[in-house]
Scaffold this motif. Sequence first.
Motif, PDB file in Angstrom:
ATOM      1  N   LYS A  15      -2.204   5.548  -2.862  1.00 25.96           N
ATOM      2  CA  LYS A  15      -3.255   4.656  -3.424  1.00 25.96           C
ATOM      3  C   LYS A  15      -2.626   4.115  -4.671  1.00 25.96           C
ATOM      4  CE  LYS A  15      -7.358   7.511  -1.739  1.00 25.96           C
ATOM      5  NZ  LYS A  15      -8.307   8.493  -2.055  1.00 25.96           N
ATOM      6  N   GLY A  16      -1.942   4.374  -5.389  1.00 22.25           N
ATOM      7  CA  GLY A  16      -1.373   3.871  -6.355  1.00 22.25           C
ATOM      8  C   GLY A  16      -0.495   2.569  -6.223  1.00 22.25           C
ATOM      9  N   LYS A  17       0.475   3.102  -5.130  1.00 24.98           N
ATOM     10  CA  LYS A  17       1.550   1.919  -4.571  1.00 24.98           C
ATOM     11  C   LYS A  17       0.472   1.104  -3.993  1.00 24.98           C
ATOM     12  CE  LYS A  17       5.878   1.616  -3.625  1.00 24.98           C
ATOM     13  NZ  LYS A  17       6.792   1.169  -4.682  1.00 24.98           N
ATOM     14  N   LEU A  18      -0.541   1.164  -3.385  1.00 25.30           N
ATOM     15  CA  LEU A  18      -1.352   0.262  -2.619  1.00 25.30           C
ATOM     16  C   LEU A  18      -1.881  -0.803  -3.702  1.00 25.30           C
ATOM     17  CD1 LEU A  18      -2.570  -0.879   0.021  1.00 25.30           C
ATOM     18  CD2 LEU A  18      -4.377   0.690  -0.131  1.00 25.30           C
ATOM     19  N   VAL A  19      -2.194  -0.288  -4.610  1.00 29.91           N
ATOM     20  CA  VAL A  19      -2.886  -1.092  -5.573  1.00 29.91           C
ATOM     21  C   VAL A  19      -1.937  -2.202  -6.314  1.00 29.91           C
ATOM     22  CG1 VAL A  19      -4.116  -1.267  -7.929  1.00 29.91           C
ATOM     23  CG2 VAL A  19      -4.920   0.321  -6.310  1.00 29.91           C
ATOM     24  N   ALA A  20      -0.626  -1.481  -6.441  1.00 27.35           N
ATOM     25  CA  ALA A  20       0.450  -2.334  -7.199  1.00 27.35           C
ATOM     26  C   ALA A  20       0.792  -3.382  -6.090  1.00 27.35           C
ATOM     27  CB  ALA A  20       1.620  -1.403  -7.423  1.00 27.35           C
ATOM     28  N   GLU A  21       1.008  -2.947  -4.872  1.00 27.11           N
ATOM     29  CA  GLU A  21       1.490  -4.018  -3.832  1.00 27.11           C
ATOM     30  C   GLU A  21       0.405  -5.139  -3.264  1.00 27.11           C
ATOM     31  OE1 GLU A  21       4.639  -4.342  -2.565  1.00 27.11           O
ATOM     32  OE2 GLU A  21       5.057  -2.596  -3.793  1.00 27.11           O
ATOM     33  N   LYS A  22      -0.933  -4.627  -3.815  1.00 26.01           N
ATOM     34  CA  LYS A  22      -1.788  -5.666  -3.457  1.00 26.01           C
ATOM     35  C   LYS A  22      -1.770  -6.736  -4.469  1.00 26.01           C
ATOM     36  CE  LYS A  22      -5.495  -3.574  -0.586  1.00 26.01           C
ATOM     37  NZ  LYS A  22      -7.013  -3.294  -0.866  1.00 26.01           N
ATOM     38  N   GLU A  23      -1.574  -6.385  -5.854  1.00 28.33           N
ATOM     39  CA  GLU A  23      -1.250  -7.219  -6.995  1.00 28.33           C
ATOM     40  C   GLU A  23      -0.134  -8.284  -6.844  1.00 28.33           C
ATOM     41  OE1 GLU A  23      -1.255  -5.325 -10.599  1.00 28.33           O
ATOM     42  OE2 GLU A  23      -3.311  -4.350 -10.445  1.00 28.33           O
ATOM     43  N   ALA A  46       5.266  -8.630   2.472  1.00 30.48           N
ATOM     44  CA  ALA A  46       4.572  -8.023   1.207  1.00 30.48           C
ATOM     45  C   ALA A  46       2.965  -7.547   2.135  1.00 30.48           C
ATOM     46  CB  ALA A  46       4.023  -8.817  -0.073  1.00 30.48           C
ATOM     47  N   LYS A  47       2.768  -8.389   2.983  1.00 31.69           N
ATOM     48  CA  LYS A  47       1.436  -8.242   3.846  1.00 31.69           C
ATOM     49  C   LYS A  47       1.529  -7.288   4.713  1.00 31.69           C
ATOM     50  CE  LYS A  47      -1.851 -10.960   6.483  1.00 31.69           C
ATOM     51  NZ  LYS A  47      -2.025 -12.497   7.109  1.00 31.69           N
ATOM     52  N   LYS A  48       2.757  -6.937   5.352  1.00 27.34           N
ATOM     53  CA  LYS A  48       2.848  -5.873   6.228  1.00 27.34           C
ATOM     54  C   LYS A  48       2.827  -4.600   5.378  1.00 27.34           C
ATOM     55  CE  LYS A  48       5.004  -7.994   9.945  1.00 27.34           C
ATOM     56  NZ  LYS A  48       5.987  -7.961  11.097  1.00 27.34           N
ATOM     57  N   LEU A  49       3.777  -4.640   4.280  1.00 27.52           N
ATOM     58  CA  LEU A  49       3.719  -3.475   3.446  1.00 27.52           C
ATOM     59  C   LEU A  49       2.292  -2.773   2.762  1.00 27.52           C
ATOM     60  CD1 LEU A  49       5.338  -1.534   1.889  1.00 27.52           C
ATOM     61  CD2 LEU A  49       5.709  -2.813   0.089  1.00 27.52           C
ATOM     62  N   LEU A  53       0.687   0.847   3.988  1.00 23.56           N
ATOM     63  CA  LEU A  53       0.382   1.564   3.095  1.00 23.56           C
ATOM     64  C   LEU A  53      -1.185   1.976   3.535  1.00 23.56           C
ATOM     65  CD1 LEU A  53       1.807   0.244  -0.185  1.00 23.56           C
ATOM     66  CD2 LEU A  53       2.328   2.359   0.892  1.00 23.56           C
ATOM     67  N   SER A  54      -2.035   1.089   3.875  1.00 25.96           N
ATOM     68  CA  SER A  54      -3.374   1.191   4.187  1.00 25.96           C
ATOM     69  C   SER A  54      -3.718   2.178   5.400  1.00 25.96           C
ATOM     70  CB  SER A  54      -4.007  -0.059   4.459  1.00 25.96           C
ATOM     71  OG  SER A  54      -4.139  -0.641   3.337  1.00 25.96           O
ATOM     72  N   THR A  55      -2.711   1.881   6.277  1.00 23.63           N
ATOM     73  CA  THR A  55      -2.682   2.867   7.601  1.00 23.63           C
ATOM     74  C   THR A  55      -2.211   4.343   7.179  1.00 23.63           C
ATOM     75  OG1 THR A  55      -2.119   0.696   8.741  1.00 23.63           O
ATOM     76  CG2 THR A  55      -1.604   3.007   9.847  1.00 23.63           C
ATOM     77  N   GLU A  56      -1.319   4.467   6.321  1.00 19.99           N
ATOM     78  CA  GLU A  56      -0.867   5.742   5.880  1.00 19.99           C
ATOM     79  C   GLU A  56      -2.013   6.566   5.319  1.00 19.99           C
ATOM     80  OE1 GLU A  56       1.400   9.191   6.515  1.00 19.99           O
ATOM     81  OE2 GLU A  56       1.611   7.186   7.369  1.00 19.99           O
ATOM     82  N   ILE A  57      -2.523   5.744   4.422  1.00 21.54           N
ATOM     83  CA  ILE A  57      -3.736   6.522   3.733  1.00 21.54           C
ATOM     84  C   ILE A  57      -4.719   6.710   4.633  1.00 21.54           C
ATOM     85  CG2 ILE A  57      -5.455   5.653   1.999  1.00 21.54           C
ATOM     86  CD1 ILE A  57      -3.629   4.225   0.399  1.00 21.54           C
TER      87      ILE A  57
END
Length: 65
Positions: A15-23, A46-49, A53-57
């Motif tokens: 979740k933390g990584k997802l927030v950072a990557e969205k930014e 970046a979009k694929k990452l 991340l969302s899929t794994e969450i």
Amino acid sequence: MKNSEIKGLSLDELKGKLVAEKENYAKLKFAHAITPIENPMRLKEAKKLVARLSTEIRAKQIAQQ
């Protein structure tokens, strides 16, 4: 970040990584809108990452139920 690395992270880390990557993705899009960036494939990566991340969450949430 590889899928094997993503699968090794805990739910909170994801979740933390997802927030950072969205930014990061938002900043890249903004920079590209103002002045085209040298490597526009970075936007796609970046979009694929973010999607991975969302899929794994979601997969971890389903597994916990």
